[in-house]
Design an enzyme around this catalytic site. Sequence first.
Site, PDB file in Angstrom:
ATOM      1  N   ASN A 112       0.812  -1.209   0.000  1.00 42.99           N
ATOM      2  CA  ASN A 112       0.000   0.000   0.000  1.00 42.99           C
ATOM      3  C   ASN A 112       0.855   1.273   0.000  1.00 42.99           C
ATOM      4  O   ASN A 112       2.045   1.226  -0.302  1.00 42.99           O
ATOM      5  CB  ASN A 112      -1.028   0.002   1.123  1.00 42.99           C
ATOM      6  CG  ASN A 112      -2.333   0.634   0.652  1.00 42.99           C
ATOM      7  OD1 ASN A 112      -2.357   1.816   0.384  1.00 42.99           O
ATOM      8  ND2 ASN A 112      -3.369  -0.149   0.512  1.00 42.99           N
ATOM      9  N   ARG A 113       0.252   2.409   0.350  1.00 47.75           N
ATOM     10  CA  ARG A 113       0.875   3.696   0.055  1.00 47.75           C
ATOM     11  C   ARG A 113       1.647   4.314   1.218  1.00 47.75           C
ATOM     12  O   ARG A 113       1.261   4.150   2.370  1.00 47.75           O
ATOM     13  CB  ARG A 113      -0.199   4.695  -0.410  1.00 47.75           C
ATOM     14  CG  ARG A 113      -0.803   4.308  -1.740  1.00 47.75           C
ATOM     15  CD  ARG A 113      -1.994   5.171  -2.105  1.00 47.75           C
ATOM     16  NE  ARG A 113      -2.474   4.811  -3.442  1.00 47.75           N
ATOM     17  CZ  ARG A 113      -3.245   3.756  -3.687  1.00 47.75           C
ATOM     18  NH1 ARG A 113      -3.641   2.977  -2.703  1.00 47.75           N
ATOM     19  NH2 ARG A 113      -3.616   3.476  -4.913  1.00 47.75           N
ATOM     20  N   HIS A 138       3.042   0.117  -3.024  1.00 46.09           N
ATOM     21  CA  HIS A 138       3.495  -1.280  -3.123  1.00 46.09           C
ATOM     22  C   HIS A 138       5.006  -1.403  -3.354  1.00 46.09           C
ATOM     23  O   HIS A 138       5.463  -2.201  -4.177  1.00 46.09           O
ATOM     24  CB  HIS A 138       2.724  -1.998  -4.231  1.00 46.09           C
ATOM     25  CG  HIS A 138       1.251  -2.149  -3.952  1.00 46.09           C
ATOM     26  ND1 HIS A 138       0.723  -2.202  -2.683  1.00 46.09           N
ATOM     27  CD2 HIS A 138       0.177  -2.267  -4.805  1.00 46.09           C
ATOM     28  CE1 HIS A 138      -0.595  -2.355  -2.756  1.00 46.09           C
ATOM     29  NE2 HIS A 138      -0.954  -2.381  -4.016  1.00 46.09           N
ATOM     30  N   HIS A 212      -1.382 -10.015  -3.425  1.00 43.36           N
ATOM     31  CA  HIS A 212      -2.303  -9.200  -4.213  1.00 43.36           C
ATOM     32  C   HIS A 212      -3.107 -10.048  -5.200  1.00 43.36           C
ATOM     33  O   HIS A 212      -3.217  -9.704  -6.389  1.00 43.36           O
ATOM     34  CB  HIS A 212      -1.523  -8.105  -4.933  1.00 43.36           C
ATOM     35  CG  HIS A 212      -2.275  -6.825  -5.106  1.00 43.36           C
ATOM     36  ND1 HIS A 212      -3.395  -6.712  -5.889  1.00 43.36           N
ATOM     37  CD2 HIS A 212      -2.059  -5.593  -4.591  1.00 43.36           C
ATOM     38  CE1 HIS A 212      -3.817  -5.460  -5.859  1.00 43.36           C
ATOM     39  NE2 HIS A 212      -3.034  -4.763  -5.071  1.00 43.36           N
ATOM     40  N   VAL A 213      -3.704 -11.131  -4.709  1.00 41.05           N
ATOM     41  CA  VAL A 213      -4.566 -11.949  -5.566  1.00 41.05           C
ATOM     42  C   VAL A 213      -5.848 -11.176  -5.874  1.00 41.05           C
ATOM     43  O   VAL A 213      -6.437 -10.561  -4.996  1.00 41.05           O
ATOM     44  CB  VAL A 213      -4.907 -13.295  -4.887  1.00 41.05           C
ATOM     45  CG1 VAL A 213      -5.969 -14.053  -5.673  1.00 41.05           C
ATOM     46  CG2 VAL A 213      -3.651 -14.144  -4.727  1.00 41.05           C
ATOM     47  N   TYR A 214      -6.244 -11.186  -7.150  1.00 39.62           N
ATOM     48  CA  TYR A 214      -7.517 -10.603  -7.578  1.00 39.62           C
ATOM     49  C   TYR A 214      -8.527 -11.743  -7.663  1.00 39.62           C
ATOM     50  O   TYR A 214      -8.446 -12.583  -8.567  1.00 39.62           O
ATOM     51  CB  TYR A 214      -7.373  -9.973  -8.973  1.00 39.62           C
ATOM     52  CG  TYR A 214      -6.730  -8.607  -9.029  1.00 39.62           C
ATOM     53  CD1 TYR A 214      -5.377  -8.427  -8.756  1.00 39.62           C
ATOM     54  CD2 TYR A 214      -7.474  -7.487  -9.404  1.00 39.62           C
ATOM     55  CE1 TYR A 214      -4.789  -7.170  -8.859  1.00 39.62           C
ATOM     56  CE2 TYR A 214      -6.895  -6.230  -9.509  1.00 39.62           C
ATOM     57  CZ  TYR A 214      -5.553  -6.086  -9.228  1.00 39.62           C
ATOM     58  OH  TYR A 214      -4.969  -4.842  -9.335  1.00 39.62           O
ATOM     59  N   ASP A 284     -11.688   1.016  -1.881  1.00 30.64           N
ATOM     60  CA  ASP A 284     -10.225   0.873  -1.935  1.00 30.64           C
ATOM     61  C   ASP A 284      -9.699   1.429  -0.623  1.00 30.64           C
ATOM     62  O   ASP A 284      -9.053   2.461  -0.577  1.00 30.64           O
ATOM     63  CB  ASP A 284      -9.657   1.629  -3.143  1.00 30.64           C
ATOM     64  CG  ASP A 284      -8.198   1.270  -3.419  1.00 30.64           C
ATOM     65  OD1 ASP A 284      -7.617   0.499  -2.626  1.00 30.64           O
ATOM     66  OD2 ASP A 284      -7.647   1.771  -4.418  1.00 30.64           O
ATOM     67  N   GLN A 322      -7.045  -4.445   3.435  1.00 35.16           N
ATOM     68  CA  GLN A 322      -7.382  -3.575   2.320  1.00 35.16           C
ATOM     69  C   GLN A 322      -8.363  -4.313   1.415  1.00 35.16           C
ATOM     70  O   GLN A 322      -8.044  -5.388   0.907  1.00 35.16           O
ATOM     71  CB  GLN A 322      -6.120  -3.198   1.526  1.00 35.16           C
ATOM     72  CG  GLN A 322      -6.364  -2.203   0.392  1.00 35.16           C
ATOM     73  CD  GLN A 322      -6.367  -0.744   0.841  1.00 35.16           C
ATOM     74  OE1 GLN A 322      -5.998  -0.436   1.987  1.00 35.16           O
ATOM     75  NE2 GLN A 322      -6.770   0.168  -0.031  1.00 35.16           N
ATOM     76  N   GLU A 350      -6.363  -7.648   0.984  1.00 36.11           N
ATOM     77  CA  GLU A 350      -4.944  -7.661   1.334  1.00 36.11           C
ATOM     78  C   GLU A 350      -4.774  -7.539   2.847  1.00 36.11           C
ATOM     79  O   GLU A 350      -5.088  -6.501   3.431  1.00 36.11           O
ATOM     80  CB  GLU A 350      -4.235  -6.503   0.613  1.00 36.11           C
ATOM     81  CG  GLU A 350      -4.394  -6.560  -0.900  1.00 36.11           C
ATOM     82  CD  GLU A 350      -4.285  -5.186  -1.574  1.00 36.11           C
ATOM     83  OE1 GLU A 350      -3.251  -4.519  -1.426  1.00 36.11           O
ATOM     84  OE2 GLU A 350      -5.256  -4.772  -2.219  1.00 36.11           O
TER      85      GLU A 350
HETATM   86  C1  GLA Z   1      -3.999  -1.714  -4.173  1.00 36.40           C
HETATM   87  C2  GLA Z   1      -4.364  -0.289  -4.018  1.00 36.40           C
HETATM   88  C3  GLA Z   1      -5.211   0.162  -5.151  1.00 36.40           C
HETATM   89  C4  GLA Z   1      -4.552  -0.139  -6.483  1.00 36.40           C
HETATM   90  C5  GLA Z   1      -4.218  -1.594  -6.552  1.00 36.40           C
HETATM   91  C6  GLA Z   1      -3.454  -1.910  -7.804  1.00 36.40           C
HETATM   92  O1  GLA Z   1      -5.021  -2.557  -3.841  1.00 36.40           O
HETATM   93  O2  GLA Z   1      -4.997  -0.026  -2.795  1.00 36.40           O
HETATM   94  O3  GLA Z   1      -5.446   1.526  -5.036  1.00 36.40           O
HETATM   95  O4  GLA Z   1      -3.406   0.620  -6.635  1.00 36.40           O
HETATM   96  O5  GLA Z   1      -3.444  -1.979  -5.454  1.00 36.40           O
HETATM   97  O6  GLA Z   1      -4.037  -1.389  -8.938  1.00 36.40           O
END
Ligand code: GLA
Length: 384
Positions: A112-113, A138, A212-214, A284, A322, A350
């Site tokens: 994350n940020r 990330h 970071h699995v979607y 998000d 997250q 996450e």
């Molecule tokens: C994380 C962030 C999102 C985005 C994704 C990747 O989940 O919180 O804002 O950047 O990664 O696209």
Amino acid sequence: MELNRRTVIAGAAAAGIAATTLGTGTAEAASGGRKPVKEPFGKLADGTKIYRWSLENGGTRLKVLNWGGVVQTLELPDRRGHYANVALGFDNIDDYVAKTPYFGALIGRYGNRIAKGQFTLDGKSYQLSVNDGVNSLHGGTQGFDKHVWDVEPFVKGSDVGLVLHYTSVDGEMGYPGTLKAKVTYTLTKRGEWIIDYQATTDKATVVNLTSHVYWNLAGEGSGTIEDHELTIPAGRYTPTDSGLIPTGELATVRGTPFDFRETKTIGRDIRAGHVQQVQAKGFDHNWVLDKGITAKPEHVATLRDPRSGRTLKIASDQPGLQFYSGNFLDGTLTGTGGRTYRQGDALCLETQHFPDSPNHSNFPSTVLRPGQVYRTRTVHTFDA
Ligand code: GLA
């Protein structure tokens, strides 16, 4: 609830494979799981060979790359035993290198940020690699997801898995200290997928590793996840500014679209017009888990696709989760199954410390010092 054995064997029959290879049969349990299988998965531009490992146990099938520890595919049976790949990904290494939005990857050094990519530790200021507007996301431009990891397969009793190593040198992406990261992926005979993260450092640093699995439990490329049902046991979340940096407030979810304490579909409140959602183009955000930091993994989320019955339960020892509703998927990427991914076609859950923790003294600390061992575990349990 465990994956039902009959369902698994029915699934095996449907998929045309022997039930004993799925790990729930007694023969399998007695002899332990099968060793993961390695095969080539293309090359990087500099000629470095990339490999893919296939693992299977208890009805769960994983394919993992040594590039970023990426889970390329994760196959699960539905309630009738029909398998689908429930994780977004690509069928080739070039797309992972050039355009992945972290599909299935291991995230580090800081998931994350971090605001402006800056933080101060022990009186020293650090400038990190910035890759998301003015912020660091990330781990920066070359996070842990963009490196080759050393991968060793193992079979231990009835478990099978992979041990992945990556060493991030002092100063990489601006972070202090050489960080030795070790991540273990385990598939148990019940089909659970466990991630054990471990790290040590030789200088004080900050660490926040995650995966970071979607997810799309109806199958990748099958459409929206808005009808998936989600539960998150969290009474608070961390609101953000327009750059998705937490303001520092721990806000109540009560009376907001962020209240997932009682199971609801993701779509129910996703268009509620809350300023926090409009800013993030959906969900998000980091949920502040009621359980806090725990010694052992505890329940942090349940995700269910009502049509297939596929259910994912996540347990973690971390304080935050997250939940990202795939807001930036914009129809420009085509995945493993040859289908295009559009906004809301998957979601991420996450397990983590809170975003931007190094700049918020009221958030749990993410500092790791020499002599300490960073350890965290996430358990994924599947059912149908
Ligand atoms: C994380 C962030 C999102 C985005 C994704 C990747 O989940 O919180 O804002 O950047 O990664 O696209």
